[in-house]
Scaffold this motif. Structure first.
Motif, PDB file in Angstrom:
ATOM      1  N   UNK A 196      14.231 -10.056   3.143  1.00 29.22           N
ATOM      2  CA  UNK A 196      14.706 -11.056   4.105  1.00 29.22           C
ATOM      3  C   UNK A 196      16.231 -11.035   4.174  1.00 29.22           C
ATOM      4  N   UNK A 197      16.872 -10.943   3.019  1.00 25.95           N
ATOM      5  CA  UNK A 197      18.344 -10.926   2.976  1.00 25.95           C
ATOM      6  C   UNK A 197      18.902  -9.638   3.592  1.00 25.95           C
ATOM      7  N   UNK A 198      18.208  -8.535   3.373  1.00 24.68           N
ATOM      8  CA  UNK A 198      18.729  -7.242   3.810  1.00 24.68           C
ATOM      9  C   UNK A 198      18.275  -6.821   5.205  1.00 24.68           C
ATOM     10  N   UNK A 199      17.001  -7.126   5.546  1.00 24.95           N
ATOM     11  CA  UNK A 199      16.410  -6.639   6.795  1.00 24.95           C
ATOM     12  C   UNK A 199      15.898  -7.745   7.717  1.00 24.95           C
ATOM     13  N   UNK A 200      16.016  -8.985   7.296  1.00 20.33           N
ATOM     14  CA  UNK A 200      15.516 -10.099   8.095  1.00 20.33           C
ATOM     15  C   UNK A 200      14.115 -10.530   7.711  1.00 20.33           C
ATOM     16  N   UNK A 201      13.313  -9.599   7.192  1.00 14.07           N
ATOM     17  CA  UNK A 201      11.937  -9.889   6.766  1.00 14.07           C
ATOM     18  C   UNK A 201      11.314  -8.615   6.212  1.00 14.07           C
ATOM     19  N   UNK A 202      10.325  -8.783   5.355  1.00 11.25           N
ATOM     20  CA  UNK A 202       9.555  -7.637   4.861  1.00 11.25           C
ATOM     21  C   UNK A 202       8.836  -6.963   6.028  1.00 11.25           C
ATOM     22  N   UNK A 203       8.595  -7.714   7.090  1.00  6.89           N
ATOM     23  CA  UNK A 203       7.933  -7.169   8.264  1.00  6.89           C
ATOM     24  C   UNK A 203       8.756  -6.089   8.956  1.00  6.89           C
ATOM     25  N   UNK A 204      10.070  -6.088   8.703  1.00  2.95           N
ATOM     26  CA  UNK A 204      10.962  -5.104   9.316  1.00  2.95           C
ATOM     27  C   UNK A 204      11.153  -3.858   8.450  1.00  2.95           C
ATOM     28  N   UNK A 205      10.437  -3.768   7.338  1.00  4.22           N
ATOM     29  CA  UNK A 205      10.566  -2.633   6.411  1.00  4.22           C
ATOM     30  C   UNK A 205       9.405  -1.670   6.671  1.00  4.22           C
ATOM     31  N   UNK A 206       9.752  -0.434   7.004  1.00  2.55           N
ATOM     32  CA  UNK A 206       8.742   0.576   7.308  1.00  2.55           C
ATOM     33  C   UNK A 206       8.893   1.835   6.469  1.00  2.55           C
ATOM     34  N   UNK A 207       9.702   1.770   5.438  1.00  4.07           N
ATOM     35  CA  UNK A 207       9.907   2.909   4.548  1.00  4.07           C
ATOM     36  C   UNK A 207      10.523   2.415   3.258  1.00  4.07           C
ATOM     37  N   UNK A 208      10.950   3.329   2.442  1.00  2.00           N
ATOM     38  CA  UNK A 208      11.605   2.934   1.176  1.00  2.00           C
ATOM     39  C   UNK A 208      12.785   2.032   1.495  1.00  2.00           C
TER      40      UNK A 208
ATOM     41  N   UNK B 236       0.837  -1.203   0.000  1.00  2.71           N
ATOM     42  CA  UNK B 236       0.000   0.000   0.000  1.00  2.71           C
ATOM     43  C   UNK B 236       0.872   1.255   0.000  1.00  2.71           C
ATOM     44  N   UNK B 237       1.951   1.254   0.753  1.00  6.22           N
ATOM     45  CA  UNK B 237       2.842   2.414   0.775  1.00  6.22           C
ATOM     46  C   UNK B 237       3.556   2.591  -0.563  1.00  6.22           C
ATOM     47  N   UNK B 238       4.017   1.508  -1.166  1.00 12.61           N
ATOM     48  CA  UNK B 238       4.836   1.590  -2.378  1.00 12.61           C
ATOM     49  C   UNK B 238       4.026   1.827  -3.655  1.00 12.61           C
ATOM     50  N   UNK B 239       2.883   1.155  -3.799  1.00  8.80           N
ATOM     51  CA  UNK B 239       2.174   1.224  -5.088  1.00  8.80           C
ATOM     52  C   UNK B 239       0.665   1.397  -4.970  1.00  8.80           C
ATOM     53  N   UNK B 240       0.148   1.489  -3.764  1.00 13.58           N
ATOM     54  CA  UNK B 240      -1.298   1.546  -3.531  1.00 13.58           C
ATOM     55  C   UNK B 240      -2.009   0.321  -4.103  1.00 13.58           C
ATOM     56  N   UNK B 241      -1.287  -0.770  -4.268  1.00 11.84           N
ATOM     57  CA  UNK B 241      -1.889  -2.005  -4.766  1.00 11.84           C
ATOM     58  C   UNK B 241      -1.957  -2.124  -6.278  1.00 11.84           C
ATOM     59  N   UNK B 242      -1.250  -1.244  -6.991  1.00 11.18           N
ATOM     60  CA  UNK B 242      -1.254  -1.259  -8.455  1.00 11.18           C
ATOM     61  C   UNK B 242      -0.070  -2.091  -8.969  1.00 11.18           C
ATOM     62  N   UNK B 243      -0.323  -3.283  -9.540  1.00 14.14           N
ATOM     63  CA  UNK B 243       0.783  -4.117 -10.010  1.00 14.14           C
ATOM     64  C   UNK B 243       1.536  -3.531 -11.198  1.00 14.14           C
ATOM     65  N   UNK B 244       0.970  -2.528 -11.882  1.00 16.64           N
ATOM     66  CA  UNK B 244       1.627  -1.895 -13.032  1.00 16.64           C
ATOM     67  C   UNK B 244       2.290  -0.569 -12.651  1.00 16.64           C
ATOM     68  N   UNK B 245       2.388  -0.283 -11.359  1.00  9.21           N
ATOM     69  CA  UNK B 245       2.990   0.977 -10.907  1.00  9.21           C
ATOM     70  C   UNK B 245       4.457   1.044 -11.326  1.00  9.21           C
TER      71      UNK B 245
END
Length: 162
Positions: free
Chosen positions: A149-161, A88-97
């Motif tokens: 996962x490789x960079x932050x441990x999980x997508x769950x740990x990403x809160x910004x760009x 939602x933050x990155x593309x608002x759910x648009x797969x063609x963004x």
């Protein structure tokens, strides 16, 4: 004609006009509903399939759930809520963004898809069994989660760009 009789006649005309306008308005409102049902039924077979090849709904919820199934198989961490929040933050759910204005775009490698992945990252973190199309929702989610996962441990740990 007495003023009182003329007033009643005007009031009656106004009531008739109001009822006519209301009746016309109701008909105008009903027509799109009737037409939409027929149009919807007519276009169902020519629009995007309602399910993915794997049988998930062909919408944001289904793409996330299909990705999570692949991620579980490949032992890539992540949760529905973490993926959804980032999409939602990155593309608002648009797969063609596509982002055509940031520093990546200025270098000729714009961020693309639901989780705004650049092509080199997509290729490096692509997950076997998914499409090689960065715009494919399931492939985009799964590769982005693999990268996170490789960079932050999980997508769950990403809160910004990221």
């Amino acid at each position: 004609m007495p003023a009182d009789a003329q007033h009643r006649h005007t009031r009656t005309k106004r009531l008739v006009r109001t009822l006519a306008v209301a009746g016309t308005g109701a008909a105008v409102l009903a027509l799109p509903l009737i037409g939409a049902t027929a149009a919807s039924a007519a276009t169902t077979s020519t629009t995007t399939p309602s399910t993915t090849l794997a049988g998930y709904p062909n919408n944001l919820d289904g793409w996330i759930r299909e990705s999570l199934a692949i991620m579980a198989e490949k032992k890539i961490p992540g949760t529905y809520n973490g993926i959804y929040r980032n999409i939602i933050r990155e593309s608002s759910g648009n797969p063609r963004a596509i982002n055509l204005w940031d520093s990546n775009a200025a270098k000729g490698i714009p961020s693309k898809g639901l989780l705004q992945v650049i092509d080199p990252t997509f290729k490096a973190y692509h997950v076997d069994g998914t499409s090689f199309d960065v715009y494919d929702p399931v492939a985009n989610i799964t590769a982005a989660c693999n990268y996170a996962a490789a960079r932050y441990g999980s997508i769950d740990n990403v809160f910004g760009a990221y």
